[in-house]
Design an enzyme around this catalytic site. Structure first.
Site, PDB file in Angstrom:
ATOM      1  N   GLU A  29      -4.115   7.534  -5.317  1.00 16.51           N
ATOM      2  CA  GLU A  29      -4.036   6.841  -6.601  1.00 16.51           C
ATOM      3  C   GLU A  29      -5.164   7.322  -7.498  1.00 16.51           C
ATOM      4  O   GLU A  29      -6.326   7.195  -7.117  1.00 16.51           O
ATOM      5  CB  GLU A  29      -4.138   5.314  -6.405  1.00 16.51           C
ATOM      6  CG  GLU A  29      -2.943   4.721  -5.719  1.00 16.51           C
ATOM      7  CD  GLU A  29      -3.089   3.251  -5.376  1.00 16.51           C
ATOM      8  OE1 GLU A  29      -2.106   2.642  -4.934  1.00 16.51           O
ATOM      9  OE2 GLU A  29      -4.214   2.700  -5.541  1.00 16.51           O
ATOM     10  N   HIS A  78      -1.455   0.259  -9.716  1.00 14.88           N
ATOM     11  CA  HIS A  78      -2.023  -0.698  -8.752  1.00 14.88           C
ATOM     12  C   HIS A  78      -2.659  -1.882  -9.493  1.00 14.88           C
ATOM     13  O   HIS A  78      -3.852  -2.165  -9.372  1.00 14.88           O
ATOM     14  CB  HIS A  78      -3.054  -0.007  -7.856  1.00 14.88           C
ATOM     15  CG  HIS A  78      -3.284  -0.748  -6.557  1.00 14.88           C
ATOM     16  ND1 HIS A  78      -3.693  -0.120  -5.404  1.00 14.88           N
ATOM     17  CD2 HIS A  78      -3.169  -2.054  -6.225  1.00 14.88           C
ATOM     18  CE1 HIS A  78      -3.817  -0.996  -4.423  1.00 14.88           C
ATOM     19  NE2 HIS A  78      -3.502  -2.191  -4.903  1.00 14.88           N
ATOM     20  N   ARG A 103       0.855  -1.183   0.000  1.00 16.40           N
ATOM     21  CA  ARG A 103       0.000   0.000   0.000  1.00 16.40           C
ATOM     22  C   ARG A 103       0.890   1.232   0.000  1.00 16.40           C
ATOM     23  O   ARG A 103       1.963   1.236   0.600  1.00 16.40           O
ATOM     24  CB  ARG A 103      -0.925   0.021   1.217  1.00 16.40           C
ATOM     25  CG  ARG A 103      -2.067  -0.975   1.185  1.00 16.40           C
ATOM     26  CD  ARG A 103      -3.103  -0.597   0.127  1.00 16.40           C
ATOM     27  NE  ARG A 103      -4.263  -1.478   0.148  1.00 16.40           N
ATOM     28  CZ  ARG A 103      -4.390  -2.575  -0.570  1.00 16.40           C
ATOM     29  NH1 ARG A 103      -3.377  -2.969  -1.347  1.00 16.40           N
ATOM     30  NH2 ARG A 103      -5.489  -3.299  -0.518  1.00 16.40           N
TER      31      ARG A 103
END
Length: 271
Positions: free
Chosen positions: A218, A237, A189
């Site tokens: 993000e 991601h 993370r």
């Protein structure tokens, strides 16, 4: 829930009095207030195991891409301004290098299995030491202290769960402990790393490079300094982003929802 949406807060819970189960995609649950959900009698499930193989693959892909400067190489190869390939344009060796893994859960261990095939030396730090036979299978050496791992590793890979204890686990002090030739890889993370400290470390050559599948937020703002640095690779991601895995994640979420609505035991319930 997909990509942490919708936000499960008190306002939403009050508006959904018949809610029985929240099924969340992926392994991380840092976006959920489990105590709040429990107080409303709502159960939670996630999909922790199906994502591990693809995420481990992503970790090794980032390691290799950073070490061999694949993104820069691609840009050079396709640039209309390129007239020749410089002979002194070099990456770093992966074979024989030391990989330090912070977080030796399912994903971290799968990364170690892959790194063994690349003949890497493997160090790891975890809340609990792995069994001796598990360590031997991948040639991993346990570091009780994170500092020892940081000081010895050529590549430091983060595969920890985001908790209050791991929030900004890697900050200015930890980056300064790393080798100036080291690369930081994050597949956990974004908030596990102090991004401001990382920017400074990369600018000032405290560490060599970073390869990140996760950031905060993000996506990053388009003027964020991390986006301007040549010694950084950032991906959106996509650790679990393969067709097969995403399909199975959806199946598992649906299975948990059906069980929750039927009052049955919920597979992969988060307790």
């Amino acid at each position: 829930i997909w990509y942490h949406r919708p936000a499960i807060n008190e306002e939403l819970l009050q508006s959904l009095p018949n809610l029985k189960v929240v099924a969340s995609a992926g392994v991380g649950i840092d976006h959920l207030d489990l105590k709040l959900l429990s107080s409303y009698g709502v159960k939670v499930s996630n999909t922790p195991f199906v994502v591990s193989t693809d995420t481990a693959d992503m970790g090794m892909a980032l390691l290799l891409a950073s070490a061999r400067r694949l993104v820069e190489g691609h840009e050079m190869a396709v640039s209309p301004d390129t007239e020749y390939f410089p002979a002194d344009w070099l990456g770093v060796e992966v074979s024989g290098a030391t990989l330090g893994i912070l977080g030796m859960g399912t994903i971290g261990y799968k990364v170690a299995e892959r790194a063994k095939a690349f003949e890497m030396k493997i160090l790891y730090h975890n809340r609990n030491q792995r069994k001796k036979e598990e360590e031997s299978a991948v040639g991993a050496v346990y570091c009780k202290k994170i500092d020892d791992l940081l000081q010895q590793s050529d590549f430091v890979l983060l595969a920890v769960t985001l908790t209050p204890q791991t929030h900004k686990l890697i900050g200015k002090r930890e980056l300064e402990l790393m080798k100036p030739t080291a690369t930081l890889i994050n597949i956990s993370r974004g908030l596990v790393v102090d991004q401001d400290a990382l920017v400074e470390a990369l600018r000032n050559k405290v560490i060599k490079a970073a390869a990140l599948d996760v950031t905060y937020p993000e996506p990053l703002p388009r003027d964020h300094p991390l986006l301007q640095l040549k010694n950084v690779i950032i991906t959106p991601h996509i650790g679990s982003a393969t067709k097969k895995t995403r399909w199975v994640m959806m199946e598992e979420m649906a299975e948990s929802i059906e069980a929750g609505l039927a009052g049955l035991h919920i597979p992969r319930e988060v307790l």
